[in-house]
Design a protein around this motif. Structure first.
Motif, PDB file in Angstrom:
ATOM      1  N   UNK A 314      44.620  10.393  20.558  1.00  0.00           N
ATOM      2  CA  UNK A 314      45.782  11.193  20.912  1.00  0.00           C
ATOM      3  C   UNK A 314      45.815  11.489  22.407  1.00  0.00           C
ATOM      4  N   UNK A 315      46.898  12.143  22.829  1.00  0.00           N
ATOM      5  CA  UNK A 315      47.118  12.408  24.250  1.00  0.00           C
ATOM      6  C   UNK A 315      46.036  13.286  24.872  1.00  0.00           C
ATOM      7  N   UNK A 316      45.392  14.115  24.063  1.00  0.00           N
ATOM      8  CA  UNK A 316      44.376  15.022  24.615  1.00  0.00           C
ATOM      9  C   UNK A 316      43.159  14.280  25.159  1.00  0.00           C
ATOM     10  N   UNK A 317      43.007  12.987  24.801  1.00  0.00           N
ATOM     11  CA  UNK A 317      41.885  12.186  25.299  1.00  0.00           C
ATOM     12  C   UNK A 317      42.309  11.217  26.415  1.00  0.00           C
ATOM     13  N   UNK A 318      43.516  11.413  26.980  1.00  0.00           N
ATOM     14  CA  UNK A 318      44.071  10.431  27.913  1.00  0.00           C
ATOM     15  C   UNK A 318      43.222  10.254  29.175  1.00  0.00           C
ATOM     16  N   UNK A 319      42.412  11.261  29.523  1.00  0.00           N
ATOM     17  CA  UNK A 319      41.607  11.164  30.742  1.00  0.00           C
ATOM     18  C   UNK A 319      40.215  10.575  30.497  1.00  0.00           C
ATOM     19  N   UNK A 320      39.972  10.109  29.279  1.00  0.00           N
ATOM     20  CA  UNK A 320      38.647   9.568  28.946  1.00  0.00           C
ATOM     21  C   UNK A 320      38.656   8.059  28.743  1.00  0.00           C
ATOM     22  N   UNK A 321      39.697   7.379  29.261  1.00  0.00           N
ATOM     23  CA  UNK A 321      39.762   5.925  29.121  1.00  0.00           C
ATOM     24  C   UNK A 321      38.581   5.221  29.767  1.00  0.00           C
ATOM     25  N   UNK A 322      38.059   5.794  30.853  1.00  0.00           N
ATOM     26  CA  UNK A 322      36.928   5.172  31.554  1.00  0.00           C
ATOM     27  C   UNK A 322      35.680   5.091  30.686  1.00  0.00           C
ATOM     28  N   UNK A 323      35.595   5.984  29.668  1.00  0.00           N
ATOM     29  CA  UNK A 323      34.417   5.967  28.773  1.00  0.00           C
ATOM     30  C   UNK A 323      34.401   4.673  27.967  1.00  0.00           C
ATOM     31  N   UNK A 324      35.583   4.192  27.558  1.00  0.00           N
ATOM     32  CA  UNK A 324      35.662   2.922  26.829  1.00  0.00           C
ATOM     33  C   UNK A 324      35.167   1.783  27.708  1.00  0.00           C
ATOM     34  N   UNK A 325      35.553   1.806  28.999  1.00  0.00           N
ATOM     35  CA  UNK A 325      35.066   0.763  29.913  1.00  0.00           C
ATOM     36  C   UNK A 325      33.541   0.779  29.990  1.00  0.00           C
ATOM     37  N   UNK A 326      32.959   1.963  30.099  1.00  0.00           N
ATOM     38  CA  UNK A 326      31.507   2.084  30.222  1.00  0.00           C
ATOM     39  C   UNK A 326      30.803   1.643  28.939  1.00  0.00           C
ATOM     40  N   UNK A 327      31.344   2.036  27.788  1.00  0.00           N
ATOM     41  CA  UNK A 327      30.715   1.667  26.517  1.00  0.00           C
ATOM     42  C   UNK A 327      30.866   0.171  26.264  1.00  0.00           C
ATOM     43  N   UNK A 328      31.953  -0.434  26.754  1.00  0.00           N
ATOM     44  CA  UNK A 328      32.098  -1.894  26.653  1.00  0.00           C
ATOM     45  C   UNK A 328      30.959  -2.585  27.399  1.00  0.00           C
ATOM     46  N   UNK A 329      30.608  -2.067  28.591  1.00  0.00           N
ATOM     47  CA  UNK A 329      29.464  -2.604  29.331  1.00  0.00           C
ATOM     48  C   UNK A 329      28.159  -2.379  28.558  1.00  0.00           C
ATOM     49  N   UNK A 330      28.033  -1.219  27.927  1.00  0.00           N
ATOM     50  CA  UNK A 330      26.846  -0.918  27.123  1.00  0.00           C
ATOM     51  C   UNK A 330      26.666  -1.953  26.015  1.00  0.00           C
ATOM     52  N   UNK A 331      27.767  -2.307  25.338  1.00  0.00           N
ATOM     53  CA  UNK A 331      27.670  -3.264  24.237  1.00  0.00           C
ATOM     54  C   UNK A 331      27.373  -4.676  24.733  1.00  0.00           C
ATOM     55  N   UNK A 332      27.731  -4.967  25.972  1.00  0.00           N
ATOM     56  CA  UNK A 332      27.326  -6.242  26.562  1.00  0.00           C
ATOM     57  C   UNK A 332      25.801  -6.346  26.595  1.00  0.00           C
ATOM     58  N   UNK A 333      25.150  -5.269  27.014  1.00  0.00           N
ATOM     59  CA  UNK A 333      23.686  -5.269  27.083  1.00  0.00           C
ATOM     60  C   UNK A 333      23.062  -5.214  25.688  1.00  0.00           C
ATOM     61  N   UNK A 334      23.712  -4.494  24.758  1.00  0.00           N
ATOM     62  CA  UNK A 334      23.202  -4.450  23.380  1.00  0.00           C
ATOM     63  C   UNK A 334      23.191  -5.849  22.782  1.00  0.00           C
ATOM     64  N   UNK A 335      24.303  -6.585  22.971  1.00  0.00           N
ATOM     65  CA  UNK A 335      24.364  -7.940  22.433  1.00  0.00           C
ATOM     66  C   UNK A 335      23.405  -8.877  23.158  1.00  0.00           C
ATOM     67  N   UNK A 336      23.258  -8.669  24.464  1.00  0.00           N
ATOM     68  CA  UNK A 336      22.333  -9.486  25.249  1.00  0.00           C
ATOM     69  C   UNK A 336      20.909  -9.378  24.692  1.00  0.00           C
ATOM     70  N   UNK A 337      20.550  -8.200  24.210  1.00  0.00           N
ATOM     71  CA  UNK A 337      19.203  -7.994  23.695  1.00  0.00           C
ATOM     72  C   UNK A 337      19.017  -8.363  22.235  1.00  0.00           C
TER      73      UNK A 337
END
Length: 408
Positions: A314-337
């Protein structure tokens, strides 16, 4: 048509359907709660669930995991099952004591905005449901588990009928629903009850096996969740809720990773014992295929992060889009391992597996203050990425010492 009916009736198919229902229900429940509750309430709900997962890990280590290994060897199975149930009831007496003590300390703060009785209902229902699901699955009673999960799926919409629903109402409805849907489990226990006269034979085996499993479970939970919980303390409960919401959304990817571990790992292990080179080649092919799929998926999440976070929470989370970018990078390393993780599991290097998580947790303890104080949620996810890198490097070094190399 007969072949189709036979396939649908198979336990393997029913188990798959049950997992889809269970995982899908939990995923949808988390997303809908993020939309219905305010950010602070959802953050508090997330922190309660995280601590509940620790309780589940402890109970699994002491009760369920030893049972999964021992049940095939037990002659007096009804006595053993009864002893497991009574042991679980004893363990279930511990969380309410902690809840009552915490409620006395935090009753005047916003942290404890729900009553102790509601929390006890939620925690007890969650834990007893988890116990019966895994017990019945271990006994191949798939139909009873399927009934339990379908019943929960029917009850849970009541959470969203009420307008302006509060956290205490959510916890109470979920707790009562979990207690009600465990009726097939209780009926099974009543039908198979037998005085556990031989419990003294089972208890030492569970304690001996459970001590190691408990240490592994606690360290794994701490390595995965320490940064998230501390983020709630440093950055506020709202930040914890946003991070947990994003993690829940990435549960879509987790389903694929769990499939790799649950289905492909035994297949690769069997192939490894027959032909080491063929097993390595198969694992590499699986890795490259998975990297293509997961890479494209995480790239989409990264590019459309702002739109996705609003769609999910919802709109109340509109300022947390950057967290998705960071977690996407996290999953890159999870899959790498993951290929390295599978290799460690195939070689049954359990001590190395545990030590990797231990080093990861120690890294969290050393770095969390600096990362959270100066980088906020960026620091929290960076800490999780750092944990993955530590484990990957340690496991790869140990595999190299064992002269096991996936690639040169």
């Amino acid at each position: 048509m007969d072949l189709l009916k036979a396939f649908i009736a198979k336990d393997s198919f029913l188990a798959f359907v049950d997992q889809v229902i269970s995982s899908g229900t939990n995923f949808c429940l988390t997303i809908l709660l993020a939309q219905k509750l305010d950010i602070k309430s959802f953050g508090l709900y997330s922190s309660i669930v995280l601590l509940l997962y620790l309780a589940v890990s402890i109970m699994n280590a002491l009760i369920i995991q030893p049972f999964q290994v021992m049940v095939a060897k037990i002659e007096k199975r009804k006595q053993y099952i009864t002893a497991l149930f009574l042991g679980t009831v004893l363990l279930l007496c511990i969380p309410p004591v902690f809840i009552v003590i915490l409620s006395l300390f935090f009753i005047k703060t916003s942290l404890f905005q729900v009553s102790a009785g509601v929390l006890i209902c939620f925690v007890t229902g969650f834990l007893i449901n988890d116990f019966f699901r895994k017990l019945l699955l271990g006994l191949s009673r798939i139909k009873e588990v399927l009934i339990m999960d379908i019943l929960f799926l029917i009850f849970i919409p009541f959470v969203f009928v009420l307008d302006g629903i509060k956290l205490s109402q959510v916890l109470l409805i979920i707790g009562l629903s979990n207690l009600i849907v465990t009726l097939p489990g209780f009926l099974f226990m009543i039908k198979n009850y037998e005085k556990p006269a031989a419990w003294r034979l089972y208890a030492p085996a569970h304690i001996k096996e459970g001590k190691w499993l408990l240490s592994v479970a606690v360290v794994q939970w701490s390595s995965s969740n320490f940064f998230i919980l501390v983020a709630g303390i440093y950055l506020g409960i709202e930040a914890l809720g946003a991070l947990r919401l994003v993690q829940s959304f990435f549960g879509i990817i987790n389903i694929g990773l769990q499939t790799i571990e649950n289905y492909f790992l035994p297949k690769i292990a069997l192939l490894y014992h027959e032909n080491v080179i063929a097993a390595k080649e198969y694992l590499l092919r699986l890795t490259f295929a998975g990297a293509t799929v997961f890479g494209l998926l995480t790239l989409v999440f990264f590019i459309f992060s702002n739109q996705i976070i609003v769609m999910v929470g919802g709109q109340k989370y509109q300022y947390y889009g950057y967290v998705i970018k960071m977690v996407a990078l996290l999953y890159f390393f999870i899959f790498l391992g993951y290929p390295i993780r599978i290799a460690v599991r195939i070689l049954m290097l359990n001590k190395i597996f545990f030590t990797g998580y231990l080093f990861s947790f120690i890294t969290s303890l050393v770095t969390f203050h600096f990362l959270l104080k100066y980088s906020g949620l960026y620091g929290a996810v960076t800490g999780l990425i750092l944990n993955q890198i530590i484990m990957i490097l340690y496991w790869k070094y140990q595999l190299h010492k064992k002269q096991f190399q996936l690639w040169k």
